[in-house]
Design a protein around this motif. Structure first.
Motif, mmCIF file in Angstrom:
data_model
loop_
_atom_site.group_PDB
_atom_site.id
_atom_site.type_symbol
_atom_site.label_atom_id
_atom_site.label_comp_id
_atom_site.label_asym_id
_atom_site.label_seq_id
_atom_site.Cartn_x
_atom_site.Cartn_y
_atom_site.Cartn_z
ATOM 1 N N ILE A 36 -3.698 -2.074 -1.528
ATOM 2 C CA ILE A 36 -4.048 -0.789 -0.915
ATOM 3 C C ILE A 36 -3.475 -0.690 0.496
ATOM 4 O O ILE A 36 -2.886 0.332 0.876
ATOM 5 N N MET A 37 -3.634 -1.763 1.272
ATOM 6 C CA MET A 37 -3.162 -1.735 2.651
ATOM 7 C C MET A 37 -1.645 -1.568 2.728
ATOM 8 O O MET A 37 -1.125 -1.014 3.700
ATOM 9 N N GLY A 38 -0.940 -2.026 1.695
ATOM 10 C CA GLY A 38 0.507 -1.849 1.686
ATOM 11 C C GLY A 38 0.937 -0.403 1.648
ATOM 12 O O GLY A 38 2.066 -0.073 2.047
ATOM 13 N N ALA A 39 0.061 0.474 1.165
ATOM 14 C CA ALA A 39 0.369 1.904 1.133
ATOM 15 C C ALA A 39 -0.317 2.666 2.264
ATOM 16 O O ALA A 39 -0.185 3.888 2.370
ATOM 17 N N LEU A 40 -1.064 1.948 3.115
ATOM 18 C CA LEU A 40 -1.749 2.586 4.246
ATOM 19 C C LEU A 40 -1.264 1.986 5.562
ATOM 20 O O LEU A 40 -2.045 1.740 6.474
ATOM 21 N N THR A 41 0.026 1.750 5.663
ATOM 22 C CA THR A 41 0.613 1.238 6.891
ATOM 23 C C THR A 41 0.562 2.309 7.977
ATOM 24 O O THR A 41 0.333 3.492 7.702
ATOM 25 N N LEU A 80 -2.728 10.590 -2.241
ATOM 26 C CA LEU A 80 -2.438 9.155 -2.218
ATOM 27 C C LEU A 80 -2.312 8.583 -3.624
ATOM 28 O O LEU A 80 -1.476 7.722 -3.891
ATOM 29 N N LEU A 81 -3.157 9.062 -4.527
ATOM 30 C CA LEU A 81 -3.146 8.559 -5.895
ATOM 31 C C LEU A 81 -2.291 9.422 -6.823
ATOM 32 O O LEU A 81 -2.145 9.098 -8.001
ATOM 33 N N ARG A 100 2.771 5.010 -15.371
ATOM 34 C CA ARG A 100 3.590 3.894 -15.838
ATOM 35 C C ARG A 100 4.949 4.389 -16.345
ATOM 36 O O ARG A 100 5.978 3.721 -16.156
ATOM 37 N N LYS A 101 4.936 5.552 -16.961
ATOM 38 C CA LYS A 101 6.176 6.131 -17.462
ATOM 39 C C LYS A 101 6.988 6.772 -16.341
ATOM 40 O O LYS A 101 8.219 6.776 -16.370
ATOM 41 N N ASP A 124 2.387 6.020 -2.713
ATOM 42 C CA ASP A 124 1.556 6.266 -3.884
ATOM 43 C C ASP A 124 0.762 4.994 -4.194
ATOM 44 O O ASP A 124 1.305 4.010 -4.691
ATOM 45 N N VAL A 125 -0.531 5.021 -3.901
ATOM 46 C CA VAL A 125 -1.362 3.828 -4.082
ATOM 47 C C VAL A 125 -1.455 3.449 -5.554
ATOM 48 O O VAL A 125 -1.437 2.263 -5.906
ATOM 49 N N LEU A 126 -1.557 4.433 -6.442
ATOM 50 C CA LEU A 126 -1.668 4.127 -7.865
ATOM 51 C C LEU A 126 -0.416 3.400 -8.362
ATOM 52 O O LEU A 126 -0.519 2.395 -9.078
ATOM 53 N N THR A 127 0.761 3.894 -7.997
ATOM 54 C CA THR A 127 1.996 3.201 -8.382
ATOM 55 C C THR A 127 2.012 1.791 -7.818
ATOM 56 O O THR A 127 2.420 0.836 -8.487
ATOM 57 N N ARG A 128 1.539 1.637 -6.599
ATOM 58 C CA ARG A 128 1.523 0.309 -5.968
ATOM 59 C C ARG A 128 0.583 -0.639 -6.715
ATOM 60 O O ARG A 128 0.896 -1.813 -6.926
ATOM 61 N N LEU A 129 -0.580 -0.136 -7.112
ATOM 62 C CA LEU A 129 -1.513 -0.964 -7.867
ATOM 63 C C LEU A 129 -0.926 -1.363 -9.218
ATOM 64 O O LEU A 129 -1.063 -2.505 -9.657
ATOM 65 N N ILE A 130 -0.274 -0.421 -9.876
ATOM 66 C CA ILE A 130 0.343 -0.708 -11.170
ATOM 67 C C ILE A 130 1.469 -1.718 -11.016
ATOM 68 O O ILE A 130 1.558 -2.704 -11.754
ATOM 69 N N GLN A 131 2.341 -1.509 -10.071
ATOM 70 C CA GLN A 131 3.463 -2.427 -9.874
ATOM 71 C C GLN A 131 3.001 -3.776 -9.362
ATOM 72 O O GLN A 131 3.648 -4.795 -9.612
ATOM 73 N N GLY A 132 1.875 -3.795 -8.676
ATOM 74 C CA GLY A 132 1.314 -5.061 -8.222
ATOM 75 C C GLY A 132 0.974 -5.955 -9.393
ATOM 76 O O GLY A 132 1.121 -7.170 -9.327
ATOM 77 N N GLU A 133 0.507 -5.344 -10.489
ATOM 78 C CA GLU A 133 0.231 -6.121 -11.684
ATOM 79 C C GLU A 133 1.493 -6.847 -12.158
ATOM 80 O O GLU A 133 1.494 -8.032 -12.438
ATOM 81 N N ALA A 134 2.593 -6.085 -12.208
ATOM 82 C CA ALA A 134 3.852 -6.657 -12.688
ATOM 83 C C ALA A 134 4.382 -7.725 -11.736
ATOM 84 O O ALA A 134 5.098 -8.629 -12.134
ATOM 85 N N ALA A 135 4.035 -7.617 -10.461
ATOM 86 C CA ALA A 135 4.538 -8.559 -9.451
ATOM 87 C C ALA A 135 3.683 -9.818 -9.367
ATOM 88 O O ALA A 135 3.872 -10.636 -8.483
#
Length: 419
Positions: free
Chosen positions: A106-111, A157-158, A210-211, A219-230
């Motif tokens: 979350i903090m990565g998208a709230l710099t 944000l989401l 995801r698509k 975009d916090v949601l994209t960041r959370l999703i991509q965080g899973e992959a990372a």
């Protein structure tokens, strides 16, 4: 008040059996507790803390005081309930490592840069709402202004489509309302239904994101999703429940900040006049206005904390404020009382909008300090400052209606006029 009566009030205090008049003004009760029973053992065996230094000591000691609510919430909500699934999976009610993983994403998208980039859009949103208020000659401070701002900001944000945002406020109020110390059957049913509906909606939103990923820097949601992959390994449940948490936390507390501030200024006319005069004197000076409003926002947060209560569980025997706590003891941190503690704040019951070194606890403290505090300050600064610049002579046209909750302090309605 006679000392005997103050002692009686402190002695009889029970968070699960609050009198009706407590919600209008809890601060005299908190003052009696601070003076006579600052570490109050309540009838259910839990401890209620009201001194600033005691709260800070608990906040600092994350090794000894847990934020995990599974033990506390399972009997409250029932095993397998939607409310239990949500509140025991969200960022705020967990310890590391889940807390660490989600907070980092979350903090990565709230710099600082990301929040600064939000300001032009926030100004446009606020001005658009003020235009609507001017056209009508007034309205409701909560419905027409305070609540409309954070829903849009967190929705952005989401990446929640504008057409889908109508239910968000109702879901948020219901889910957070279920955190009250005493829960009615109606509140519980509405909270469970709201979690179910919110999760169902988010499943579709997540599948679409995801698509079609957004910009993870904003975009916090994209960041959370991509965080899973990372390799952050957020499960589907963790992802969905923390999206609910972000929307709820960002909406309710900021709505209360703005609404509480604008109502408080009606009750403190000299502070209002001084603030409006300073805004007028510094018109066009962005830096000076920012300093002025940042001080004011922090004082509004101290004086009427949007979130009044926090909770911890002692993991081992310890001592707080000279009182021995057993392992497993449940502790309620009264933020509203600590922020009025005269041992920390001079003239603690006075609204002083130029107060400096204002180390209030409205955003918490330590590893669980609010991840969105900079965004909340920005929203409060822009919303309240531009409102007062435009409508310095606004007035309430009927008594404002409190939300009737002990944990989250705010208003449901506050009719006003600018004519």
């Amino acid at each position: 008040m006679p000392a005997a009566r103050a002692i009686e009030i402190a002695s009889g205090f029970d968070l699960r059996a609050l009198p009706a008049d407590f919600y209008a003004n809890p601060y005299p009760v908190y003052a009696h507790l601070r003076e006579h029973e600052p570490v109050k053992r309540m009838p259910d065996g839990s401890l209620f803390l009201t001194r600033y230094d005691d709260l800070v000591a608990v906040y600092r000691d994350a090794q000894r005081f847990s934020s995990d609510k599974k033990v506390e919430f399972t009997p409250k909500y029932g095993a397998g309930s939607p409310l239990l699934a949500h509140h025991t999976t969200s960022l705020v009610f967990n310890d590391p490592p889940l807390h660490t993983r989600v907070r980092k994403l979350i903090m990565g998208a709230l710099t600082r840069r990301a929040i600064s980039d939000m300001e032009p859009g926030l100004v446009q949103l606020v001005d658009r709402l003020l235009d609507g208020i001017e056209a009508k000659g007034g309205g409701d401070l909560i419905e027409d202004f305070a609540s409309a701002i954070p829903v849009e900001i967190i929705g952005n944000l989401l990446g929640v489509p504008h057409a889908d945002r109508a239910p968000l406020r109702g879901w948020s109020l219901a889910i957070l309302g279920a955190l009250e110390p005493k829960l009615s059957a109606q509140q519980e049913a509405l909270g469970n239904r709201s979690v179910e509906e919110f999760v169902l909606y988010l499943k579709g939103l997540v599948a679409d994101r995801r698509k079609h990923p957004g910009d993870p820097e904003h975009d916090v949601l994209t960041r959370l999703i991509q965080g899973e992959a990372a390799g952050e390994q957020l499960s589907e449940a963790e992802l969905l429940q923390n999206c609910i948490f972000i929307l709820n936390a960002g909406h309710e507390t900021t709505t209360n900040l703005i609404g509480n501030a604008l109502v408080a200024l009606q009750e403190w006319p000299q502070q209002r006049q001084a603030l409006c005069a300073s805004l007028k004197a510094h018109a066009g000076d962005t830096a000076a206005t920012e300093v002025l409003m940042t001080l004011a926002v922090d004082e509004f947060l101290r004086f009427e904390s949007s979130n009044q209560l926090g909770n911890r569980r002692a993991l081992a025997p310890c001592d707080v404020g000279g009182v021995a706590l057993e392992a497993g003891a449940l502790v309620t941190l009264c933020i509203g009382a600590a922020n009025r503690d005269p041992a920390q704040f001079a003239d603690a019951d006075q609204l002083l909008l130029t107060r400096e070194n204002n180390r209030h606890l409205a955003f918490g403290f330590g590893i669980h300090q609010c991840a969105g505090l900079s965004l909340a300050r920005l929203e409060g600064r822009i919303a309240i400052g531009r409102f007062l610049t435009r409508f310095a002579d606004y007035r309430l046209t009927a008594p404002p209606v409190r939300g009737g909750r002990a944990r989250f302090r705010g208003f449901l309605h506050a009719p006003f006029s600018v004519a």
